[in-house]
Design an enzyme around this catalytic site. Structure first.
Site, short mmCIF file in Angstrom:
data_model
loop_
_atom_site.label_atom_id
_atom_site.label_comp_id
_atom_site.label_asym_id
_atom_site.label_seq_id
_atom_site.Cartn_x
_atom_site.Cartn_y
_atom_site.Cartn_z
N TYR A 166 23.76 129.08 119.78
CA TYR A 166 23.22 127.78 119.33
C TYR A 166 21.87 127.49 120.00
O TYR A 166 20.91 127.12 119.33
CB TYR A 166 24.24 126.69 119.65
CG TYR A 166 23.92 125.33 119.05
CD1 TYR A 166 24.00 125.12 117.68
CD2 TYR A 166 23.54 124.27 119.86
CE1 TYR A 166 23.72 123.88 117.13
CE2 TYR A 166 23.26 123.02 119.32
CZ TYR A 166 23.35 122.84 117.95
OH TYR A 166 23.06 121.60 117.41
N LYS A 170 18.30 127.28 117.94
CA LYS A 170 17.52 126.03 117.93
C LYS A 170 16.17 126.22 118.61
O LYS A 170 15.17 125.65 118.19
CB LYS A 170 18.32 124.90 118.61
CG LYS A 170 19.55 124.45 117.81
CD LYS A 170 19.18 123.92 116.43
CE LYS A 170 20.37 123.31 115.70
NZ LYS A 170 20.05 122.84 114.34
N THR A 199 30.30 113.82 115.36
CA THR A 199 30.51 114.64 114.16
C THR A 199 31.47 115.78 114.50
O THR A 199 31.77 116.02 115.66
CB THR A 199 29.19 115.29 113.67
OG1 THR A 199 28.78 116.24 114.65
CG2 THR A 199 28.09 114.28 113.44
#
Ligand SMILES: NC(=O)c1ccc[n+]([C@@H]2O[C@H](COP(=O)([O-])OP(=O)(O)OC[C@H]3O[C@@H](n4cnc5c(N)ncnc54)[C@H](OP(=O)(O)O)[C@@H]3O)[C@@H](O)[C@H]2O)c1
Length: 244
Positions: A166, A170, A199
């Protein structure tokens, strides 16, 4: 009396291509953008039927283009098709929001399956690069305001165990924003790093992080409001900024 020229101006629409519109921040953003003078072009695997029904109740134009962004070879043709539906004389401005992403694999690098690492990089980095490239290419005939917003994360530099994919995807996305910022004048591009937001992705990212329980999460509505502010009022070409 309205001249035909005024009438023509009235029917020009703002177009928004939003990836990851089915849930989370992308869904909240799409909901807030619904308007009779906005045309939403949504990209995700699942069609969010509630969003479509809401759009219909508001007389807001919406189209869904279901695709799994892991299939990166399909992206250029998809963008050609989406942008090909837009009538040059009816467009006021056009925006691409690269929001879709995954956090998995949440695992030490040596424990991750090779295919999961490849899938992650395709969805989080290769797909937004291709969407951007195709957006610039196929909107070239449109002499209107064109903007791309890439959704990044503070984890691009704030490194944690098990999130190497991740952070890497990013960080790559942020460098891509800056690089396109240097080469592009016709299309403007920026990146925003939302703070921790309530989320499914956030839940999946903190499975192993014991300190995470103390963090106050923003609502998706708040995150969407911040992104909209940057998109319309605080757009900075070639920059990546903190969302809040
Ligand atoms: N939540 C946070 O705390 C936080 C913090 C910083 C940055 N962000 C960033 O904010 C953005 C939105 O994240 P979120 O928290 O709203 O995530 P989320 O709730 O998990 O939603 C992710 C969205 O991406 C779509 N997506 C995932 N995989 C896809 C695929 N293979 N093909 C097409 N679409 C796919 C999903 O749609 P389908 O499943 O229908 O395909 C969904 O609409 C991401 O870029 C994330 O990195 C989030």
């Amino acid at each position: 009396m309205q001249s035909s020229k005024d009438h023509w101006r009235l029917i020009r629409l703002k177009y928004f291509i939003v990836t990851g519109s089915s849930r989370g921040i992308g869904r909240a953003l799409s909901e807030k953008l619904l308007s009779s003078d906005h045309h939403l072009l949504c990209i995700s695997r699942e069609v969010n039927h509630e969003l479509v029904a809401l759009a219909e109740s508001k007389n807001a134009p919406i189209d869904y283009f279901p695709i799994d962004l892991i299939n990166v070879h399909e992206i250029d043709a998809l963008m050609k098709r989406i942008i090909g539906t837009i009538d040059e004389s009816a467009i006021q401005s056009i925006y691409l929001v690269n929001n879709a992403a995954v956090v998995q694999p949440v695992e030490v690098s040596s424990g991750s399956e090779p295919n999961d690492i490849i899938a992650h990089m395709n969805i989080n980095l290769v797909a937004p690069m291709l969407l951007t490239s195709s957006f610039i290419k196929y909107t070239e005939p449109f002499k209107v305001d064109k903007r791309i917003m890439n959704i990044s994360s503070g984890l691009s530099f704030n490194l944690k165990p098990m999130l190497s994919c991740y952070s890497t995807s990013k960080a790559g996305l942020e460098t891509f924003v800056k690089a396109i910022g240097v080469e592009q004048r016709d299309v403007r591009i920026m990146g925003v790093r939302p703070g921790a937001t309530d989320t499914r992705m956030y839940e999946q990212s903190v499975i192993t992080d014991k300190s995470a329980g103390t963090i106050k999460l923003a609502s998706t509505s708040y995150a969407a409001d911040r992104i909209i502010t940057f998109l319309f009022d605080r757009f900075e070409h070639g920059k990546v900024v903190k969302g809040w």
